[in-house]
Motif scaffolding. Structure first.
Motif, short mmCIF file in Angstrom:
data_model
loop_
_atom_site.label_atom_id
_atom_site.label_comp_id
_atom_site.label_asym_id
_atom_site.label_seq_id
_atom_site.Cartn_x
_atom_site.Cartn_y
_atom_site.Cartn_z
N ARG A 69 -25.07 69.32 -35.79
CA ARG A 69 -25.12 67.96 -36.30
C ARG A 69 -25.44 66.71 -35.58
NH1 ARG A 69 -23.61 63.78 -39.12
NH2 ARG A 69 -24.40 63.12 -41.00
N GLU A 70 -24.30 66.73 -34.36
CA GLU A 70 -24.16 65.60 -33.52
C GLU A 70 -25.24 65.88 -32.55
OE1 GLU A 70 -21.26 63.16 -33.28
OE2 GLU A 70 -21.76 63.88 -35.28
N MET A 71 -25.88 66.66 -32.39
CA MET A 71 -26.86 66.94 -31.41
C MET A 71 -28.28 66.48 -31.73
SD MET A 71 -25.35 68.36 -28.75
CE MET A 71 -26.79 68.71 -27.56
N LEU A 72 -28.53 66.35 -33.18
CA LEU A 72 -29.79 66.22 -33.85
C LEU A 72 -30.01 64.56 -33.80
CD1 LEU A 72 -29.61 68.33 -37.34
CD2 LEU A 72 -31.05 68.62 -35.01
N LYS A 73 -31.25 64.29 -33.92
CA LYS A 73 -31.59 62.96 -33.96
C LYS A 73 -31.46 62.74 -35.68
CE LYS A 73 -35.68 62.85 -30.69
NZ LYS A 73 -37.05 62.80 -30.52
N PRO A 74 -31.43 61.45 -35.58
CA PRO A 74 -31.38 60.77 -37.09
C PRO A 74 -32.28 61.77 -38.09
CG PRO A 74 -31.15 58.84 -35.74
CD PRO A 74 -31.63 60.25 -34.71
N GLY A 75 -33.48 61.98 -37.69
CA GLY A 75 -34.53 62.56 -38.44
C GLY A 75 -34.83 63.80 -38.20
N GLY A 76 -33.81 64.54 -37.33
CA GLY A 76 -33.64 65.98 -36.88
C GLY A 76 -33.37 66.97 -37.91
N VAL A 77 -33.94 68.17 -37.71
CA VAL A 77 -33.66 69.41 -38.79
C VAL A 77 -32.72 70.36 -38.28
CG1 VAL A 77 -34.85 70.99 -40.08
CG2 VAL A 77 -35.72 68.59 -39.94
N HIS A 93 -24.50 67.52 -46.24
CA HIS A 93 -24.40 66.86 -47.66
C HIS A 93 -25.77 67.40 -48.20
CE1 HIS A 93 -22.40 63.19 -45.85
NE2 HIS A 93 -21.63 64.13 -45.91
N GLU A 94 -25.43 67.63 -49.84
CA GLU A 94 -26.46 68.46 -50.41
C GLU A 94 -27.70 67.59 -50.50
OE1 GLU A 94 -26.60 70.03 -55.07
OE2 GLU A 94 -24.81 69.00 -54.33
N GLU A 95 -27.66 66.39 -50.52
CA GLU A 95 -28.89 65.85 -50.55
C GLU A 95 -29.67 65.61 -49.43
OE1 GLU A 95 -25.93 62.48 -49.26
OE2 GLU A 95 -25.96 64.13 -50.56
N ASN A 96 -29.34 66.16 -48.34
CA ASN A 96 -30.20 66.34 -47.21
C ASN A 96 -30.59 67.96 -46.96
OD1 ASN A 96 -29.88 63.83 -46.03
ND2 ASN A 96 -27.95 64.21 -45.33
N ARG A 97 -30.69 68.96 -47.96
CA ARG A 97 -30.88 70.09 -48.01
C ARG A 97 -32.42 70.10 -48.25
NH1 ARG A 97 -29.47 73.07 -53.05
NH2 ARG A 97 -27.25 72.79 -52.11
N ILE A 135 -32.46 63.21 -44.52
CA ILE A 135 -33.68 63.57 -45.24
C ILE A 135 -34.71 62.52 -45.25
CG2 ILE A 135 -33.17 63.31 -47.74
CD1 ILE A 135 -34.36 66.15 -48.12
N THR A 136 -34.33 61.28 -45.56
CA THR A 136 -35.19 60.03 -45.77
C THR A 136 -35.86 59.94 -44.22
OG1 THR A 136 -33.56 58.54 -44.97
CG2 THR A 136 -33.80 59.15 -47.41
N ARG A 137 -35.76 60.43 -43.05
CA ARG A 137 -36.23 60.21 -41.90
C ARG A 137 -36.77 61.43 -41.33
NH1 ARG A 137 -32.15 56.34 -38.28
NH2 ARG A 137 -34.03 55.99 -37.27
N VAL A 138 -36.88 62.62 -42.18
CA VAL A 138 -37.32 63.86 -41.85
C VAL A 138 -38.73 63.89 -42.15
CG1 VAL A 138 -37.28 66.25 -42.13
CG2 VAL A 138 -35.09 65.13 -41.94
#
Length: 648
Positions: A147-155, A177-181, A214-217
């Motif tokens: 998770r730390e390696m990901l961009k803010p909009g990373g997956v 977090h569940e809302e980011n599934r 998820i808002t930035r994906v």
């Protein structure tokens, strides 16, 4: 953990972490608890970057091709910490971790003693009653670091089978977090029934997909093929080209858009399907209906809904012959029909046209991947649980066959993810010039898929692969299998037969046991120092793309690399025992080397001291700047001191 032996400061920190977990549980619903659990951020915070060496012989490509991709041989948690320049820069983490399959597996269980232990840990037997807890203990800090390696909009897309699906899902809900599934992909690993279960044959596996935010994906569309376009036609010679039937009903409900539409062919009043509403503005639909040669009006027909769109002066259930004849004349004229139409013979429900021209750039993933192509109006915004059959995602047998064709038999891998599966995931969640990280690289499917997609779609994605396993002989898979597969894919020299070569290359690195600190940096020989600088350097304006192209060793006294702007990087360092100072005379040598090589007159210079300075000089002090670039923070690292876990 023996709490009685912990100092007061460590006990306070432990209580603070537990309070933080309770607060998080209040926000997110649950925190998964298991034997031996430690807060993942507490573990990751204690991991130190490690020294490494660049293996030129195991690398592939010229100097420009090498820098695009990386393969690392080493423990993956320490490697991710060492790859500090990529922290927060990765677009997609795509990985297939070791499953708790009921067979023996290894994990590192030494976090409470020394989290920087480079060994893979002890074997966990299949009859170990704590094997699920130990597997979670193995996975938790690694997922946190991913998770730390990901961009803010990373997956992150992580593969799993039924044995640990529920536990991994709960852990992913906690960390991401569940809302980011984003999705639970259910892919068909086998097309035939398998006698592996006395009740139900196991033919599917899963991919859990989460966004960091998820808002930035952004979920990209997939490349369309001729097969995808086969249902498009042009019955009415529409000037906009090929089209197919689209749904006029939206999935969301709106009372103002819930009304009847009268057919000019049959007089029947049609309503939105299910509990939906019409998806286009009412005034637009009114104009499209009038194009059928009749006048329409809004009228309350007593159905308890908004005013219906009715043929003027016509009753519900009937239209006169003149209205019907006008509509049929337009239907059979050979001229384009209106955007809202009622079927090829006029007897159906109102529907709209979906033009291929507007969606031909790609196809959108739907809740079930099969041969069917749903129109864009029928796509769900939230992917939810998704099933991919083997025609869409490939089978495990395909993955094994692909690997055998490339490296030959005897590789020892009985389960390999197919290229088709990983390629689709990369297409969906990694932009065309993005970075894909695989911390459990295994046979190298991720890297192969990236190179293949780059060639077939003219993209410039990059990969970072990490593999720490070894075979029965003790040979490391990173070199003998992962890198070997990628090398053969690039050269086209498959074991089975010659194939078209793929563009690209990679640098191969071995993670060493020594930790990075000031003493370790100052003890490096010149070649080792250059390797460290090449990997650790990043530009504050763009970390991900600030890699350096190394120049052939031995050709220059100070110059060792150039960046994408044709600026030179110079190292004033002969050996640990020699002075390392940027003086006026040294700078004259540097200027001469830069001009001889046609470089831009801006000089990036590494040295221990800099008595001489200038406007065109970017000075990097050794070891301080090197340690900063690799993410080393002595004050934040408990294991930098002799006290180990008890240090403050």
């Amino acid at each position: 953990m023996n709490y009685e032996e912990l100092p007061r400061s460590a006990l306070i920190k432990l209580l603070q972490d537990q309070d933080e977990e309770r607060v998080q549980a209040g926000k997110d619903g649950i925190v998964l608890n298991y034997a031996g659990r430690a807060a993942p951020w507490q573990i990751v915070r204690q991991i130190k970057p490690r020294m490494f060496e660049f293996n030129k012989r195991a690398s592939v490509g010229n100097t420009e091709e090498e820098v695009a991709n990386e393969i690392w041989d080493g423990e993956n948690l320490s490697t991710m910490v060492t790859l500090y320049k990529f922290r927060g820069q990765v677009d997609l983490v795509l990985t297939d971790p070791p499953y708790n399959t009921g067979e023996d597996f290894r994990y590192n269980d030494k976090w409470d003693k020394d989290p920087n232990d480079p060994d893979m840990g002890d074997l966990v037997a299949k009859d170990d009653g704590s094997r699920h807890s130990k597997w979670l203990r193995f996975m938790t800090p690694r997922l946190w670091m991913m998770r730390e390696m990901l961009k803010p909009g990373g997956v992150i897309a992580i593969c799993i089978d039924h044995r640990e699906l529920y536990r991994l899902g709960m852990l992913m809900d906690e960390i991401f977090h569940e809302e980011n599934r984003i999705a639970i992909l259910n892919w068909q690993k086998s097309a035939a029934a398998r006698p592996d279960n006395k009740h139900v044959s196991t033919s599917t596996e899963y991919v859990l997909v989460y966004g960091k935010d998820i808002t930035r994906v952004k979920t990209m569309s997939l490349e369309r093929s001729e097969q995808d376009n086969r249902r498009y036609a042009n019955f009415d010679n529409d000037l906009n080209g090929l089209w197919r039937e689209g749904n006029l009903t939206a999935k969301s409900y709106s009372a103002k858009d819930d009304y009847g539409i009268q057919s000019p062919f049959t007089g029947e009043v049609h309503y939105p399907a299910g509990h939906g509403a019409w998806r286009h503005p009412k005034k637009n639909i009114l104009n499209w209906l009038c194009e059928w040669g009749a006048k329409f009006e809004e009228r309350d027909i007593g159905d308890g809904r908004s005013k219906a769109l009715m043929v003027k002066s016509q009753e519900t259930g009937r239209v006169d012959s003149a209205v019907k004849a006008a509509a049929e004349s337009i239907l059979n004229s050979g001229n384009p029909w209106p955007f809202v139409w009622f079927g090829r013979d006029g007897s159906g429900r109102p529907r709209v046209k979906t033009y291929l021209e507007k969606i031909k750039r790609g196809k959108v993933p739907v809740t079930y991947w099969s041969d069917q192509d749903l129109s864009s109006e029928e796509i769900y915004d939230d992917l939810g649980a998704m099933s991919w059959d083997y025609k869409e995602s490939g089978r495990s047998a395909d993955g094994v066959s692909e690997l055998t064709s490339i490296v030959g038999p005897g590789h020892g891998f009985t389960t390999v993810k197919p290229m088709k599966l990983f390629s689709k995931i990369i297409e969906l969640w990694c932009k065309r010039d993005g970075i894909v990280l695989d911390p459990f690289a295994g046979s190298g499917t991720t890297g192969h898929a990236v190179l293949n997609l780059n060639q077939t779609t003219n993209a410039e994605r990059r990969f970072i692969l990490i593999e720490q396993g070894n075979d029965e002989k003790g040979d490391h898979y990173a070199k003998t299998l992962t890198a070997d597969r990628i090398k053969k894919a690039i050269s086209g020299k498959w074991k089975s037969s010659a194939r078209d070569p793929l563009n690209g290359g990679f640098r191969f690195f071995n993670l060493k046991r020594e930790k990075v600190d000031a003493n370790a940096v100052n003890a490096l020989a010149r070649e080792e120092m250059m390797d460290l600088l090449l990997v650790s350097y990043w530009d504050r304006n763009d970390r991900a793309k600030s890699y350096l192209r190394r120049l052939p060793a031995g050709e220059h006294k100070h110059l060792f690399a150039v960046n994408s702007r044709n600026e030179g990087f110079f190292l004033v360092w002969s050996s640990p025992d020699e002075p390392s100072q940027l003086t006026r005379s040294v700078f004259k040598e540097i200027v001469k080397e830069g001009r001889t090589n046609g470089l831009v007159e801006r000089y990036h210079i590494y040295a221990a001291l800099a008595p001489y300075t200038g406007n065109d000089i970017e000075f990097y002090q050794i070891p301080d700047k090197v340690l900063e670039h690799i993410g080393f923070n002595a004050r934040a690292d408990a294991f930098n001191n002799d006290g180990g876990m008890d240090a403050n």
